[in-house]
Design an enzyme around this catalytic site. Sequence first.
Site, short mmCIF file in Angstrom:
data_model
loop_
_atom_site.label_atom_id
_atom_site.label_comp_id
_atom_site.label_asym_id
_atom_site.label_seq_id
_atom_site.Cartn_x
_atom_site.Cartn_y
_atom_site.Cartn_z
N GLN A 125 0.65 -0.99 -0.02
CA GLN A 125 -0.49 -0.22 0.33
C GLN A 125 0.84 1.58 -0.09
OE1 GLN A 125 -0.63 2.11 2.65
NE2 GLN A 125 0.50 0.86 4.30
N GLU A 248 -16.96 -5.07 6.12
CA GLU A 248 -16.02 -5.79 6.38
C GLU A 248 -14.33 -5.60 7.06
OE1 GLU A 248 -18.89 -8.59 3.45
OE2 GLU A 248 -16.59 -8.99 3.52
N ASN A 363 -3.84 4.81 17.48
CA ASN A 363 -4.99 5.63 18.85
C ASN A 363 -5.59 6.50 18.75
OD1 ASN A 363 -4.51 2.34 18.66
ND2 ASN A 363 -4.94 1.85 20.17
#
Lengths: 381, 381, 343, 343
Positions: A125, A248, A363
């Site tokens: 990626q 998903e 996070n």
Amino acid sequence: MTIDLTDTPAEAAFRASARDWLRAHVPSGLPSGDTREGFARHVEWEEELFAARWAVVSWPSEYGGREASLWEWLVFEEEYYAAGAPQRVTQNGIFLLAPTLFEFGNPEQQLLLPRMAAAEDLWCQGWSEPGAGSDLASITSRAERVDGGWRINGQKTWTTRGAFCTHLFGLFRTDPAERRHKGLTYLLVPLDTPGVTVRGFGRLDGDEGFAEVFFDDVFLPDDAVPGGVVLGGVGEGWRVAMATTGSERGLTLRSPGRFMAASWRLTDLARARAASARLRERVVRAWLGARAYELFTAWEVDGLLAGRSPGARSSLTKLHWSELDVALHETALELLGPDAERDDAWTRGFQFSLSGPIYAGTNEIQRNIVAERLLGLPRSG
Amino acid sequence: MTIDLTDTPAEAAFRASARDWLRAHVPSGLPSGDTREGFARHVEWEEELFAARWAVVSWPSEYGGREASLWEWLVFEEEYYAAGAPQRVTQNGIFLLAPTLFEFGNPEQQLLLPRMAAAEDLWCQGWSEPGAGSDLASITSRAERVDGGWRINGQKTWTTRGAFCTHLFGLFRTDPAERRHKGLTYLLVPLDTPGVTVRGFGRLDGDEGFAEVFFDDVFLPDDAVPGGVVLGGVGEGWRVAMATTGSERGLTLRSPGRFMAASWRLTDLARARAASARLRERVVRAWLGARAYELFTAWEVDGLLAGRSPGARSSLTKLHWSELDVALHETALELLGPDAERDDAWTRGFQFSLSGPIYAGTNEIQRNIVAERLLGLPRSG
Amino acid sequence: MRFALTDDQIALRDAVREVLADTCPPAAVREAWAGGPVDRVSVALVELGLPGMALPEKDGGLGLSDVDLVPVLTEVGYAAVPLPVAETAAVAVPLFAAAGVDINDALSGVGSAPGSALDRASYMQGPGGAWVAVRRAAGPVPWAGRASVVLDLTGSVAWMRPVGGAGVSTMDGSRAARVLDEAPGTVVTEDPELVALARDRADLATAAQLLGLGRRMLDLTVGYVRTRTQFGVPVGSFQAVKHHLADALLQLEFAEPVVYAAAWAVATGSVHRGRDVSAAAVLATDAARFVARQAIQCHGAIGYTVEYDLHLYAKRAWALAATCDLDAHLSRLARALELEEAP
Amino acid sequence: MRFALTDDQIALRDAVREVLADTCPPAAVREAWAGGPVDRVSVALVELGLPGMALPEKDGGLGLSDVDLVPVLTEVGYAAVPLPVAETAAVAVPLFAAAGVDINDALSGVGSAPGSALDRASYMQGPGGAWVAVRRAAGPVPWAGRASVVLDLTGSVAWMRPVGGAGVSTMDGSRAARVLDEAPGTVVTEDPELVALARDRADLATAAQLLGLGRRMLDLTVGYVRTRTQFGVPVGSFQAVKHHLADALLQLEFAEPVVYAAAWAVATGSVHRGRDVSAAAVLATDAARFVARQAIQCHGAIGYTVEYDLHLYAKRAWALAATCDLDAHLSRLARALELEEAP
């Protein structure tokens, strides 16, 4: 809809079939897939998986899948990791690119799917750039429209296993007049295109698991991949890239089976090391975290099947597994005591676990998303 | 400067003297000082302390003190809490107002000091308002200059033990044209001034420990207290109020002796309840927290004596003791098991501990201060 | 009560800091990882007299106490010096001295020691070769590849063992660990009290280094988040980052005085020595691990690479933390608080 | 695998939620604290059939399973209902039924039970008086002041005991605890399996209520920080507040499916019943305590007063959490994972 935590007969049959095959075929002692030698060995394993139609169980048969339901996918993952099978070096393709290809790809582009599943094409990626990490919208790598293709300049970084891959998917700025999320295009780039340079570099755990990819006046022809290099429309890159993050994909990025298997390995370690009461509690809590993850995922699967998009709930998923993975490995290191200085699977796993709370959106950003989109707190600040 | 953790002969003598007196005089089983009846009993104890010159050991002799050094003050606090002596209902006066009076009060105003130490005047603080909690600079209570005094309108809240006190010190907006930190004045207000209404209300632990104070067109004469009601100059309120927060006051707000005594009580509880290994670890950690607090404070005392202002380091102090106090009481509740549902000293202490991370500047704000002033991180965000 | 560093302690600390800034920058640690030479920092530290700093001045040492050693070892941690400075100066040399072992005799009797021709004082000040590795547990011995001899403290008797053996890959490559060959050793002392004291000193020295490592990681992180921007502002202006780092500082600041108090307890032979050393070990280990976690998180992806310096310090911190037996320390504390019976 | 609520379960939950929003607002809980009447909510819940909801329909119940009860009890927790609904419906009634005890006989035999003239079905649906307190440990018995009888599960034999005794002050005043008089009881069952099952059901019911209490505290806090301003912006726009509350939601969301899985294990008699109930108890207790802490912190001073509603829910959560024996649950889990031997 109801609650029944037993396998249906079909699921039980699927489980038995997967288990039998895995028992007979899972290789042992593969070197890390994030080294060049190890990567090649992992590619062989991917080829074997694909040949037996276990590489992409949830995909259509014509692309090498088994049309497995999400439940069956969970069963497969559980069995896969319980069998001690290797990490999936094809995962960036099959879990990140593939859902987007299924949704936005034209029929010719979708021919990339079986090649990816068979590990013929190996995709990495290309999101992050030196100046665009958490703030992905500040991408500056440019692709300029030229006759018959695109002229690309810029740099991507933190490209996992980029040094060993054949193709890159990523976002490039195609309209320099637009800022932030606008004017970006999702491009598919063979890494052997002239002008592309890939430089691998070392991760904390010692593996050459990252790469920088430099684009130096690269000419990317429109037909460099079947169906064209633009996925989903020029200028539509942000929407295309984000469309499947809340679907998903949020569930499939890290399967519960992986953490459940790790937590069972941790209980083995605790027994082998005659853990103190203090550490036994931490082992129990790691197992509880994996168990909660398994059940939460099942809960989300039924939601998905009922047509509810998980949306920002995928941030909950990411927060949980990434913190769990760190806690689980920290506990392992304490169990190892002075042996935690050794270079082994647990200590490498610990260092790898620290990337979890950072990659795929830190996070801190995931907590912002949870607070703003799930709790409705005001933005900014 | 050196390290020597034993008492000097003078400190040892001071310790023995304090210990002997406390052993002979500490009352047992006083009701909570945050109820009306209990407060009166605590005032009697303060009178007894003052009569024996143990109320304000670090103050000059003429104000009822013993000219004790900071080290001796620590020794006194250690002995005070080790003896199980009661909370100090005069503490808002002697720990919050008094340092400011010593620094900014004129000689006549300083005559308030012995009265405060003797518990003749009972001072509560008037900082917070319904719209100004953490954001103290947004105070709206107004004091308007009128002939011979001030006309006050507005409301203060969260005034600890306000319903039982005789005087209030606090900040009032005296220049309505100025905003935020400017145009505030530090005023001293007898609560029996006509137009002042004090309404007590209940705290989480059930005591009527807070009050709202309403000022309804109150005329506060300049001579309502000796030396005048303005402390430190009109419009100087913010500077006056803040001047001592970074000095000794940061150290003296909660003495280490208090938490050390609490942690020893926790070890007693653990023995009485035959604590599990899991809870023994938490008891050990609570004691470690108290021990670290004791040593950190000693470290800061020597720094102060060497002329270094603790400044923003008082935020470290506040973060530590407030988190420690919660953890210590949470551990106690787990040790109590089902008895933690009872209404007793530990469960009340637990509920009281939860105010620590909120009052005197929330811990979120303290962390901002630590990050910005001690680590030099950029403001805002 | 007095609880502050002396001017001499501060002066020595500053001198060590300056020497290490010059001779042990990140590049030197990186080179040691690659097995490169460590002569420059080794010579500089020997010239400062660090190996023998705990020996009396009459024996060629600096006459420093356990308390004096803490600021020095904090700097050694801060720089992640790729040598067993703490093991040598704070553990081995004091044990040799207390056991009446002649250091030259001891070192010349085994392994690759540099001969016995030097007297003790000149040996400890000689150019390199003066370093001692300490073994605390079964398995590879850290620093064996950079030392003249291994002091084995795994049992109730202290042994000296040769450093020969195969190198082995560990988390912190600069520690040059080896799996020792089977070879006879010589007894240093059979006095269990001396061995226990040496172990406490090893834990104390580890705690001091962990404080320094924590500072280094925090400094690196603060520097990074002040300049790195995301979403148009410095990363360090986000409250979440501020709070992570404020908590990191908080842990370091409250561990530090506990380490000094432990050193004082060791130096004075306090009855609380064991309790206080364990307190220091637990808090310094927790703090360093916590800081490492926050430092990596606040750096984002770059902190996760070996091209950036952070990992050099994080891995040293994890390696030292691994030698801290938290279960044993927590049990010793529980016994000191009369929560547990002696085993 | 299927893991979602049925339409019936959702419909019942919504009905209970609606009734409780009407009959059990914060003011009703507050009144119960003051010893006031709880008739309105009691009658409404009896009309819904909640006391006997786990009985078969032929016996006048609703024929609900342990899984069906979870969403109902979550709502009971959300509203902090000042009655032993969970103890009665999820623990006592199923145990009476399994032990073959006639409920009217049982209740009429002791204490202040409302007479034996009613048949079982009509009794359970009668206006109030149908509530059973459960004793799990020595000391005051919560709800004794609001119940007809006490089911004593402190030993391996289950007893029925009269509710007479002195009221006692506890953290959650609405729980109407009493120190029971010494008085003879009657045996409900001597079957240790049934008693163990009843204890697991009590833990499960507590976990379900803690989830609801966590939601309530989170809802209150989110509502507050969205509107309360400091420094000119809503408190909820500060990243620290966002992260506290995101973590609170995270804990609740991951505890919830674990509670449902435990209910399924109880309902189906799974071999993993003990393990799964302990998992639910640990995670729901941790989550509720964590949410209470964050809720109070994010409210600032107002959350710390009894004039604001938050404390009603925080104190119920703390009271229920106190009944959860974490040591026992963690040990049971350790045994299930073969980390410990059976005691």
